[in-house]
Design an enzyme around this catalytic site. Structure first.
Site, mmCIF file in Angstrom:
data_model
loop_
_atom_site.group_PDB
_atom_site.id
_atom_site.type_symbol
_atom_site.label_atom_id
_atom_site.label_comp_id
_atom_site.label_asym_id
_atom_site.label_seq_id
_atom_site.Cartn_x
_atom_site.Cartn_y
_atom_site.Cartn_z
ATOM 1 C CD GLN A 162 -38.891 -69.775 12.244
ATOM 2 O OE1 GLN A 162 -38.823 -68.701 11.681
ATOM 3 N NE2 GLN A 162 -38.390 -70.866 11.707
ATOM 4 C CD GLU A 188 -35.991 -65.950 6.185
ATOM 5 O OE1 GLU A 188 -36.075 -67.103 5.704
ATOM 6 O OE2 GLU A 188 -36.909 -65.411 6.809
ATOM 7 N NE ARG A 242 -36.250 -60.686 8.592
ATOM 8 C CZ ARG A 242 -36.873 -61.643 7.930
ATOM 9 N NH1 ARG A 242 -36.205 -62.559 7.298
ATOM 10 N NH2 ARG A 242 -38.191 -61.681 7.882
ATOM 11 C CG HIS A 261 -41.283 -64.350 10.713
ATOM 12 N ND1 HIS A 261 -40.078 -63.987 10.155
ATOM 13 C CD2 HIS A 261 -41.475 -65.640 10.352
ATOM 14 C CE1 HIS A 261 -39.557 -65.016 9.502
ATOM 15 N NE2 HIS A 261 -40.386 -66.045 9.611
ATOM 16 C CG ASN A 295 -40.912 -63.782 6.887
ATOM 17 O OD1 ASN A 295 -39.847 -63.429 6.377
ATOM 18 N ND2 ASN A 295 -41.288 -65.055 6.952
ATOM 19 C CD GLU A 296 -40.473 -66.780 3.251
ATOM 20 O OE1 GLU A 296 -41.213 -67.745 3.523
ATOM 21 O OE2 GLU A 296 -39.275 -66.917 2.911
HETATM 22 C C1 NOJ Z 1 -38.462 -68.687 5.442
HETATM 23 C C2 NOJ Z 1 -39.141 -68.298 6.715
HETATM 24 O O1 NOJ Z 1 -39.240 -66.895 6.764
HETATM 25 C C3 NOJ Z 1 -38.467 -68.822 7.972
HETATM 26 O O2 NOJ Z 1 -39.358 -68.661 9.025
HETATM 27 C C4 NOJ Z 1 -38.053 -70.264 7.778
HETATM 28 O O3 NOJ Z 1 -37.475 -70.782 8.934
HETATM 29 C C5 NOJ Z 1 -37.085 -70.332 6.622
HETATM 30 N N1 NOJ Z 1 -37.734 -69.883 5.425
HETATM 31 C C6 NOJ Z 1 -36.526 -71.719 6.368
HETATM 32 O O4 NOJ Z 1 -37.533 -72.569 5.952
#
Ligand code: NOJ
Length: 500
Positions: A39, A399, A97, A142, A186-187
């Protein structure tokens, strides 16, 4: 009796308010901000970096990304990372982070080649943060999977467990001397469910029947592998605390009748990824395991589409985290679907009892609407649920943030959002006795917001994407956050930057 309990309710409401306004955050509570490699970094093919699925996805024609945006340059943090450290230092963040790009370190995804320039990039970043007294909190993965591994089935191929383990081992051998807090993945729930269900995100595969569930199993095993490699090979020498960063969406029943459905929803969207690690029993959440078997057999499959675990696998996964990493933005209400409803992405299709519809709580937006509606009390309820489910574990909010669009330094919406969510965090700590150990605002700087490209901005710092130097400018929210950090309290003005 009724009278007494009413008084108790009023008193507790008053106390909650007092707490939310006056109290200081506890000494062990750390303030930070976050980012992720794809990102912000750019440098997509710089200095020997290999190709990942987002590098490839953004090149598809027609582009799956708004305005045909790409992360090829993004905030150019590969070149301008010192500016990021400066921004973090200016706000006096206690931790930052960020994530490692797998193919910047291992261009092919495998250990046959290690890219020195990539290794140095993260090493320099870590050193510079430490020199400013900012703790590096590192996400190992990520969403930017090496294309080779993706083409071999990615997260649905059991071999990824070892491949991810190999990558993690390399990373520990490079940085574990300086990094003490790790987020493996991540997620995982968004990655497996959203990506495979919709194909909207890289790698663009739409396979709803098996994809999400295979990914669910192997992502858990891959995380556990990385955790155990650290425990066996590195723990003797280094300290390291581990978790994943979960997408913790709070789900509430739309009506009283929907309470059981709401709990099923939570187990489906989050429990499938947390319960195997954090529960005492291990394995899949029982309610989901039972339903998935029933549904799969009814659909004509010979076994559950949710792959089973062996006893060894259950033990291998169980207990492989030292705290709970939580990304939290918003909340949903849930109700049973009607035949006209689109099946929700986080819900299973094919069975009336599993079809549910998620929708935003009425009135949950304010100001310039964020892509995630604002429902501050959701974060407190979410953390209370985690404590009820998995016991008194530390929670790190990895986050939380508010999106805006366009160039806008006076981001009052973001300031309000941070204040209102942090008030709820204080209530969690003070009233619910939840052990919340920190908060990372998402995000440090504006970044490539996946399929939204650069139209959606989360940054405390604004990036001028028209400027080749990608100038970073603090928004009002950066000032506000700096004040909160300095005071360790929410009893601050919206801006105190100049008073420092
Ligand atoms: C969660 C994600 O981990 C991140 O990459 C994303 O930018 C944010 N949410 C906002 O949508």
């Amino acid at each position: 009796m009724a009278m007494l309990s009413l008084q108790a309710v009023v008193l507790s409401a008053l106390l909650q308010n007092a707490w939310s306004i006056n109290s200081r955050f506890p000494p062990n509570f750390k303030f930070g901000a976050g980012s992720s490699a794809y990102q912000i970094e750019g440098g997509w093919n710089a200095d020997g970096k290999g190709l990942n699925i987002w590098d490839r996805f953004v090149q598809e024609i027609p582009s799956p990304i708004m305005n045909n945006d790409t992360g090829n340059v993004a905030a150019d943090s590969y070149r301008l990372w010192r500016e990021d450290v400066k921004a973090a230092a200016q706000m006096k963040l206690q931790f930052y982070r960020f994530s490692l790009s797998w193919t910047r370190i291992l261009p092919s995804g495998f250990t046959n080649e290690i890219n020195k320039a990539g290794v140095k990039y993260y090493s320099d970043l870590i050193d510079a943060l430490l020199a400013e007294g900012i703790e590096p909190v590192v996400t190992i993965y990520h969403w930017d999977l090496p294309v080779k591994i993706s083409d071999l089935g990615g997260w649905t191929n059991p071999l990824i467990v070892n491949w991810f383990g190999d990558y993690a081992r390399v990373v520990y051998s490079l940085y574990a001397d300086r990094v003490k807090t790790w987020l493996t993945i991540n997620e995982p729930n968004v990655m497996c469910d959203l990506f495979y269900n919709t194909g909207a995100y890289a790698p663009g595969i739409k396979e709803q029947v098996y994809g999400p569930f295979l990914c669910n199993k192997y992502v858990l095993l891959a995380h556990a592998k990385a955790y155990r490699i650290f425990a066996e090979e590195f723990r003797p020498k280094y300290i390291g605390r581990f978790s994943l960063a979960y997408h913790a969406l709070w789900i509430e029943p739309a009506t009283r009748r929907d309470a059981a459905l709401a709990e099923l929803g939570r187990q489906h969207q989050l429990g499938r990824y947390s319960y195997p690690i954090f529960s005492k029993r291990g394995g899949w959440p029982p309610s989901i395991e039972k339903l998935m078997l029933k549904v799969s057999l009814a659909e004509g499959y010979s076994e559950s589409r949710l792959p089973s675990f062996t006893e060894d696998e259950i033990e291998f996964i169980k207990g492989t985290a030292d705290f709970y990493g939580m990304n939290h933005y918003t909340s949903y209400l849930i109700r049973p679907s009607t035949p006209e409803d689109e099946p929700g992405i986080w819900f299973l299709t094919g069975s009336p009892e599993l079809r549910a519809t998620l929708f935003y709580p009425p009135g949950s937006s304010y100001g310039a609407a964020s892509i995630f509606p604002v429902y501050p009390v959701g974060i407190r309820r979410m953390m209370a649920w985690v404590k009820r489910q998995y016991g008194d574990i530390d929670i790190l909010i990895t986050e939380n943030g508010f999106s805006t669009s366009g160039y806008q330094l006076a981001d009052f919406g973001r300031v309000n959002y941070i204040r209102e969510y942090l008030e709820q965090v204080q209530l969690s700590i003070e009233v619910d006795n939840v052990s919340v150990i920190g908060y990372a605002a998402w995000s440090l700087i504006d970044s490539f917001e996946w399929t939204d490209g650069y139209t959606t901005k989360f940054g405390l710092y604004e990036i001028d994407f028209n400027d080749p130097n990608r100038t970073r400018t603090p928004r009002l929210s950066a000032n506000y956050y700096a004040c909160v950090i300095a005071a360790r309290s929410l009893d601050v003005k919206d801006s105190c930057w100049c008073e420092d």
